[in-house]
Design a protein around this motif. Structure first.
Motif, PDB file in Angstrom:
ATOM      1  N   ARG A  47      65.236  48.519  73.007  1.00 58.52           N
ATOM      2  CA  ARG A  47      65.913  48.768  71.729  1.00 58.52           C
ATOM      3  C   ARG A  47      66.420  50.206  71.676  1.00 58.52           C
ATOM      4  NH1 ARG A  47      61.284  46.910  67.795  1.00 58.52           N
ATOM      5  NH2 ARG A  47      62.618  47.631  66.101  1.00 58.52           N
ATOM      6  N   LEU A  55      50.252  54.878  65.111  1.00 62.86           N
ATOM      7  CA  LEU A  55      51.426  54.981  64.240  1.00 62.86           C
ATOM      8  C   LEU A  55      51.896  56.424  64.106  1.00 62.86           C
ATOM      9  CD1 LEU A  55      50.176  52.745  61.282  1.00 62.86           C
ATOM     10  CD2 LEU A  55      51.730  52.050  63.129  1.00 62.86           C
ATOM     11  N   ASN A  76      63.516  52.013  56.225  1.00 65.23           N
ATOM     12  CA  ASN A  76      63.199  50.698  56.784  1.00 65.23           C
ATOM     13  C   ASN A  76      61.900  50.759  57.586  1.00 65.23           C
ATOM     14  OD1 ASN A  76      63.571  47.990  57.426  1.00 65.23           O
ATOM     15  ND2 ASN A  76      64.554  48.514  59.375  1.00 65.23           N
ATOM     16  N   CYS A  77      61.039  51.725  57.226  1.00 68.41           N
ATOM     17  CA  CYS A  77      59.741  51.844  57.887  1.00 68.41           C
ATOM     18  C   CYS A  77      58.703  51.161  56.998  1.00 68.41           C
ATOM     19  CB  CYS A  77      59.371  53.318  58.055  1.00 68.41           C
ATOM     20  SG  CYS A  77      60.604  54.250  58.973  1.00 68.41           S
ATOM     21  N   TYR A  78      57.464  51.091  57.478  1.00 68.15           N
ATOM     22  CA  TYR A  78      56.381  50.727  56.567  1.00 68.15           C
ATOM     23  C   TYR A  78      56.211  51.883  55.585  1.00 68.15           C
ATOM     24  CZ  TYR A  78      54.976  46.488  58.977  1.00 68.15           C
ATOM     25  OH  TYR A  78      54.948  45.224  59.481  1.00 68.15           O
ATOM     26  N   GLY A  79      55.902  51.553  54.335  1.00 67.79           N
ATOM     27  CA  GLY A  79      55.800  52.600  53.332  1.00 67.79           C
ATOM     28  C   GLY A  79      54.591  52.408  52.444  1.00 67.79           C
ATOM     29  N   ARG A 115      44.656  54.246  62.375  1.00 68.32           N
ATOM     30  CA  ARG A 115      45.736  53.711  63.229  1.00 68.32           C
ATOM     31  C   ARG A 115      46.451  54.856  63.947  1.00 68.32           C
ATOM     32  NH1 ARG A 115      48.219  48.866  62.167  1.00 68.32           N
ATOM     33  NH2 ARG A 115      49.397  49.461  64.025  1.00 68.32           N
ATOM     34  N   GLY A 119      44.434  53.982  52.546  1.00 68.52           N
ATOM     35  CA  GLY A 119      45.362  54.185  53.669  1.00 68.52           C
ATOM     36  C   GLY A 119      44.909  53.435  54.916  1.00 68.52           C
ATOM     37  N   ALA A 120      43.607  53.542  55.230  1.00 65.38           N
ATOM     38  CA  ALA A 120      43.086  52.882  56.426  1.00 65.38           C
ATOM     39  C   ALA A 120      43.205  51.366  56.298  1.00 65.38           C
ATOM     40  CB  ALA A 120      41.630  53.283  56.654  1.00 65.38           C
ATOM     41  N   GLN A 138      58.216  45.235  57.753  1.00 67.11           N
ATOM     42  CA  GLN A 138      58.243  46.497  57.010  1.00 67.11           C
ATOM     43  C   GLN A 138      58.415  46.248  55.513  1.00 67.11           C
ATOM     44  OE1 GLN A 138      59.841  45.906  60.002  1.00 67.11           O
ATOM     45  NE2 GLN A 138      60.861  47.786  60.641  1.00 67.11           N
ATOM     46  N   TYR A 139      57.555  46.880  54.735  1.00 70.69           N
ATOM     47  CA  TYR A 139      57.637  46.834  53.270  1.00 70.69           C
ATOM     48  C   TYR A 139      56.989  48.105  52.768  1.00 70.69           C
ATOM     49  CZ  TYR A 139      52.596  46.079  52.933  1.00 70.69           C
ATOM     50  OH  TYR A 139      51.235  46.250  53.006  1.00 70.69           O
ATOM     51  N   THR A 140      57.189  48.414  51.507  1.00 74.82           N
ATOM     52  CA  THR A 140      56.499  49.553  50.915  1.00 74.82           C
ATOM     53  C   THR A 140      55.489  49.034  49.909  1.00 74.82           C
ATOM     54  OG1 THR A 140      58.285  51.133  51.274  1.00 74.82           O
ATOM     55  CG2 THR A 140      56.786  51.610  49.475  1.00 74.82           C
ATOM     56  N   LEU A 182      45.099  56.441  56.975  1.00 74.34           N
ATOM     57  CA  LEU A 182      45.931  55.560  57.803  1.00 74.34           C
ATOM     58  C   LEU A 182      45.994  56.063  59.245  1.00 74.34           C
ATOM     59  CD1 LEU A 182      47.917  53.221  58.174  1.00 74.34           C
ATOM     60  CD2 LEU A 182      49.733  54.701  57.283  1.00 74.34           C
ATOM     61  N   PRO A 193      61.170  51.428  63.863  1.00 74.69           N
ATOM     62  CA  PRO A 193      60.849  51.589  62.438  1.00 74.69           C
ATOM     63  C   PRO A 193      59.482  51.011  62.065  1.00 74.69           C
ATOM     64  CG  PRO A 193      63.082  50.743  62.706  1.00 74.69           C
ATOM     65  CD  PRO A 193      62.477  50.786  64.071  1.00 74.69           C
ATOM     66  N   GLU A 194      59.075  49.930  62.729  1.00 74.24           N
ATOM     67  CA  GLU A 194      57.801  49.307  62.355  1.00 74.24           C
ATOM     68  C   GLU A 194      56.595  50.120  62.819  1.00 74.24           C
ATOM     69  OE1 GLU A 194      60.034  48.014  64.416  1.00 74.24           O
ATOM     70  OE2 GLU A 194      59.092  47.305  66.271  1.00 74.24           O
ATOM     71  N   ASN A 195      56.851  51.128  63.677  1.00 70.73           N
ATOM     72  CA  ASN A 195      55.736  51.968  64.130  1.00 70.73           C
ATOM     73  C   ASN A 195      55.637  53.273  63.357  1.00 70.73           C
ATOM     74  OD1 ASN A 195      54.953  50.090  66.038  1.00 70.73           O
ATOM     75  ND2 ASN A 195      56.331  50.919  67.592  1.00 70.73           N
ATOM     76  N   MET A 215      53.527  41.871  69.852  1.00 70.38           N
ATOM     77  CA  MET A 215      54.847  42.484  69.938  1.00 70.38           C
ATOM     78  C   MET A 215      55.326  42.472  71.394  1.00 70.38           C
ATOM     79  SD  MET A 215      55.989  46.077  68.263  1.00 70.38           S
ATOM     80  CE  MET A 215      54.458  46.743  68.812  1.00 70.38           C
TER      81      MET A 215
END
Lengths: 576, 279
Positions: B9, B93, B68-71, B90, A265-266, A423-425, B86, B48-50, B1
């Protein structure tokens, strides 16, 4: 790198719990180091959590010493309680000297049979006679006198460890040391230390576990998750405060399943990450190491190997996790496996492991072992290593992003959370170039090809192995077995034999072309390793074209390889 | 950014939807959870990117790719640990964890206890349908004891796991429940859970129309807003949760324990660490 052409002296201190064996061993190492010597110390203890019998095994020399020798020159027994347990670990012979307390009773049978000379110093009685006296200080005083180590070096080492704020403790130590030295004054000495001229090179004293921790942080690791396990815990304990100081963090996880997933995760978040464990923990982590392969998440897993399988012997070394490290993952899951070659090399190899993980976006398993991790060695300060390549990250260039795009190198830039448009999974499911789950044959094959290709196309440079010497007899080995082999080779070469050593640091991916080049023209190849089944030998047979005459030499732990044992194998190889 | 661009936005629910088509059965409660999630995100106006959505394995765990986020769609049972790593690495986030009753309470049960205890600022959404759907209908820890399945003919005979009680006992600071059929209510609960500092646990009753057709109608009739005032008293909450029939919705406990966020102490150059090894 070691080559024991110069004389060494080996000392073992033994005693029951509370006698202060380990502290005395550390003091002795510090004292000898202060006199310009190199040395190492390995701790051995019974299964008790605290107390119980213990042995501190030390070896000193004017040149760096990276493994134990064939026998001990001096045994100092604070008492004889349960000493029998260490019989196999303490080889002695008639040239040896045993310093014992007459009050400890009869010398155990296994020691008497060695023919070593037994001399008596009433350590407990003398310790009682001086204010604040301790048995360990009396013992070290007697030992110092008998091996030719200046007594004030012992007091100096005590002063350094307790600090100036405790003058009473230092004075008491001095009284004990002097009493011991006086008691040994009339005893005929045995083997003596050859003290070198003052060392002018900067030296370090550290364990393999500390070296691995330092290498990881130098490599860029700033997040660690781990679960306590012998003999890897010291990596975590050393790294926790070191990470705080360098802007990182360590989390103690609830189990190894959590450790590996926390670092995944990190790392997904962009922070280079590591966990440290031993065989049982590695077994638990395997599924998620496969996840790191599939999701292309860089992580480093340090496995400080111990005797297995199952719980095995938690405190004793063995090189028996190669198979699980290489083959443990389900599916076709190429990844990187590296192994440090000695205590100091744990630093560079850990740093390199981080570099490989980050550059290749893949999990890297580093196979250290108990003999490296828990041995404290005095070494020349290692040369600074530098690995400039880092993780390829995506910056929003206005183009549509595909996380797993097929690129010439096989490595595709990674978008880090927070970057708009990236963004991606990340997924353990088979996926297409965008990361979208897919069960299409083409996507599956493309991504398998990509992950294999990136490891095969990478230039691992000269670090893949340490090559030493030349000759038509070649010894191939890996990890901690390297040090006693180097010593045996030095002895063989001194007799005029030409033998080449290939000590592998990169286990996976296999390097068949590089190995073939090193083995070209070899009349005989010996593959030496410390495990029961010859795991490296079988692995090399599967991946490399080996010459016809290969002799696999392998045996399990818990006893370490000794140079003489290797020499005997070499002799057979030279004769055949 | 570009920060000024971020500030300007504004977000609609559709901004949080990806182009990937869900694998869920028509009528599955998880479709509604996805819609509620999108509404909640738009209300919170998080870029979404956060936001990172982390999951394990199972029907509900497919949700990250539909946003549409990071997954991160990891292995079975370990979503909370991926998310913990994570978030610690981070803290900037917003990290949402999606799970199901099998993934979260069976194979991932140990991590549930420790996530509650550790109190990292995560939002844990468990879509509970009392069945393993992806493997086609085996009993989960929350399945009723007499539910007849091929693997447990006549039922398991086991008491169902009570996730909210376990969460409270393990130190969770925000415990809530909603019903997927109530899109607005679920969106509100997600908003509250994300706003809550520290670990927040939201159980969403999300019917499985394929293997638990009884749930579709039955739950709709039985769920109700908890007609009790919110409490920060764990003793009262314990009594409330222990006597709960599993269908009261709303925020059922909100404590005040500070979140866990280890802060690095300094940013020393690594070479300075080496001095301790000098002789």
């Amino acid at each position: 790198m070691t080559h024991q052409s110069s004389p060494t002296l080996s000392v073992v201190l033994t005693g029951s719990g509370g006698a202060g064996v380990m502290t005395a061993g550390q003091t002795l190492l510090d004292a000898a180091t202060g006199c310009g010597l190199y040395g190492l110390m390995t701790r051995s203890s019974g299964p008790q959590i605290r107390g119980g019998e213990a042995a501190a095994m030390l070896r000193f020399g004017a040149q760096p010493v990276l493994c134990h020798g064939d026998r001990f020159d001096v045994l100092v027994a604070f008492d004889f309680e349960n000493l029998q347990r260490f019989a196999a670990e303490i080889p002695m012979d008639a040239t040896g000297l045993i310093i014992a307390d007459p009050a400890a009773g009869e010398t155990p049978e296994f020691l008497r049979k060695t023919g070593a000379r037994v001399v008596h110093v009433p350590m407990a009685k003398l310790a009682k006679a001086v204010p604040g006296g301790r048995v360990s200080m009396v013992a070290l005083g007697a030992l110092a006198r008998l091996i030719g180590l200046p007594e004030d070096s012992i007091v100096g080492a005590v002063a350094k460890s307790v600090g100036k704020k405790k003058p009473e403790a230092i004075a008491a130590s001095e009284r004990g040391v002097l009493a011991g030295a006086a008691a040994a004054a009339d005893i005929e000495p045995g083997a003596r230390l050859v003290t070198p001229p003052a060392a002018d090179k900067p030296r370090w004293s550290l364990t393999g576990n500390e070296a691995a921790g330092l290498g990881a942080i130098k490599g860029g690791v700033r997040f660690v998750a781990g679960y306590p396990i012998t003999p890897a815990t010291e990596i975590l304990e050393w790294m926790a405060p070191a990470l705080q100081k360098t802007g990182g963090v360590l989390v103690q996880a609830e189990d190894e399943l959590a450790s590996i997933n926390m670092i995944i995760g990190a790392s997904f978040g962009g922070v280079p990450s590591l966990t440290a464990t031993a065989g049982p923990g590695l077994s638990l982590m395997i599924e998620s190491i496969g996840l790191a392969v599939a999701s292309e998440t860089p992580v480093v897993v340090v496995d400080v190997m111990r005797s297995g399988p199952s719980t095995g012997i938690a405190t004793k070394s063995e090189q028996s996790d190669l198979n699980i490290a290489v083959y443990g993952l389900h599916g076709d899951a190429p990844h990187v496996v590296v192994a440090p070659l000695d205590v100091g090399d744990c630093l560079m190899t850990a740093q390199w492991a981080v570099h490989l993980a980050e550059s290749l976006q893949t999990p890297v398993t580093m196979l250290s072992d108990q003999a490296l991790g828990q041995t404290r060695a005095v070494i020349d300060k290692p040369a600074e290593a530098s690995f400039p390549t880092r993780r390829a990250v995506w910056t929003n260039d206005g183009e549509a992003y595909a996380r797993y795009a097929l690129t010439p190198s096989g490595v595709s830039p990674m978008a880090l959370p927070g970057v708009e448009g990236g963004q991606y999974t990340a997924d353990g499911l088979t996926h297409n170039v965008k990361g979208t789950p897919s069960s299409q044959a083409k996507d599956h094959i493309d991504q398998l090809d990509k992950r294999r290709h990136k490891l095969e196309a990478f230039d691992y440079g000269a670090h893949w192995a340490e090559i030493d010497g030349d000759g038509d007899i070649v010894v191939v080995t890996w990890g901690s077995a390297s040090a006693p082999i180097r010593e045996a080779l030095a002895a063989a070469r001194a007799q005029g034999h030409r033998i080449k050593l290939v000590a592998l640091r990169l286990i996976a991916p296999a390097q068949p072309d590089r190995l073939a080049a090193e083995l070209a023209g070899a009349r005989r190849v010996l593959i030496i390793e410390q495990n029961h089944s010859g795991q490296l030998w079988r692995y090399l047979r599967a991946h490399c074209d080996l010459p016809a005459h290969v002799t696999p030499i392998h045996r399990s732990g818990p006893l370490p390889f000794r140079p003489g044992e290797i020499s005997a194998h070499l002799q057979k190889g030279l004769e055949s | 950014m570009n920060m000024s661009a971020t500030i300007e936005r504004s977000f609609k629910p559709a901004d949080y939807k990806s182009s990937v088509k869900p694998v869920w059965c028509p009528g599955c409660g998880d479709h509604s959870v996805l819609l509620s999630f999108q509404r909640a995100m738009a209300e919170l106006a998080l870029a979404p990117e956060n936001v990172a959505v982390v999951s394990g394995i199972g029907c509900s765990s497919r949700i990250p790719a539909y946003t549409n986020c990071y997954g991160f769609h990891g292995v079975h049972g370990r979503s909370l640990t991926v998310a913990a790593g994570l978030k610690v690495a981070r803290p900037d986030l917003t990290v949402v964890v999606a799970s199901g009753d099998g993934d979260g309470f069976s194979i991932g049960g140990n991590h549930f206890l420790h996530a509650c205890r550790r109190n990292i600022d995560l939002t844990y959404i468990v879509m509970d349908n009392r069945i393993y759907g992806m493997t086609k209908g085996q009993p989960s820890p929350t399945t009723e004891p007499d539910w007849d399945t091929a693997i447990a003919p006549g039922g398991t005979g086991l008491s169902p796991f009570h996730p909210l009680v376990v969460a409270l006992a393990s130190g969770a600071n925000f415990i809530a429940r909603s019903f997927s059929g109530d899109l607005g209510g679920t969106a509100r609960m997600i908003v509250e859970a994300i706003r809550h500092p520290g670990f927040s646990f939201l159980q969403i009753l999300s019917p499985c129309v394929t293997f638990r057709p009884d749930q579709q109608k039955g739950w709709k009739d039985i769920v109700r807003n908890a007609v009790v005032p919110e409490t920060d008293d764990p003793g009262r909450a314990a009594r409330r949760l222990m006597t709960d029939d599993g269908f009261n919705t709303g925020v059922l406990y909100r404590g005040k324990r500070p979140p866990y966020q280890p802060a690095p102490l300094a940013s020393m150059d690594p070479s300075q660490l080496e001095t301790e090894f000098d002789i």
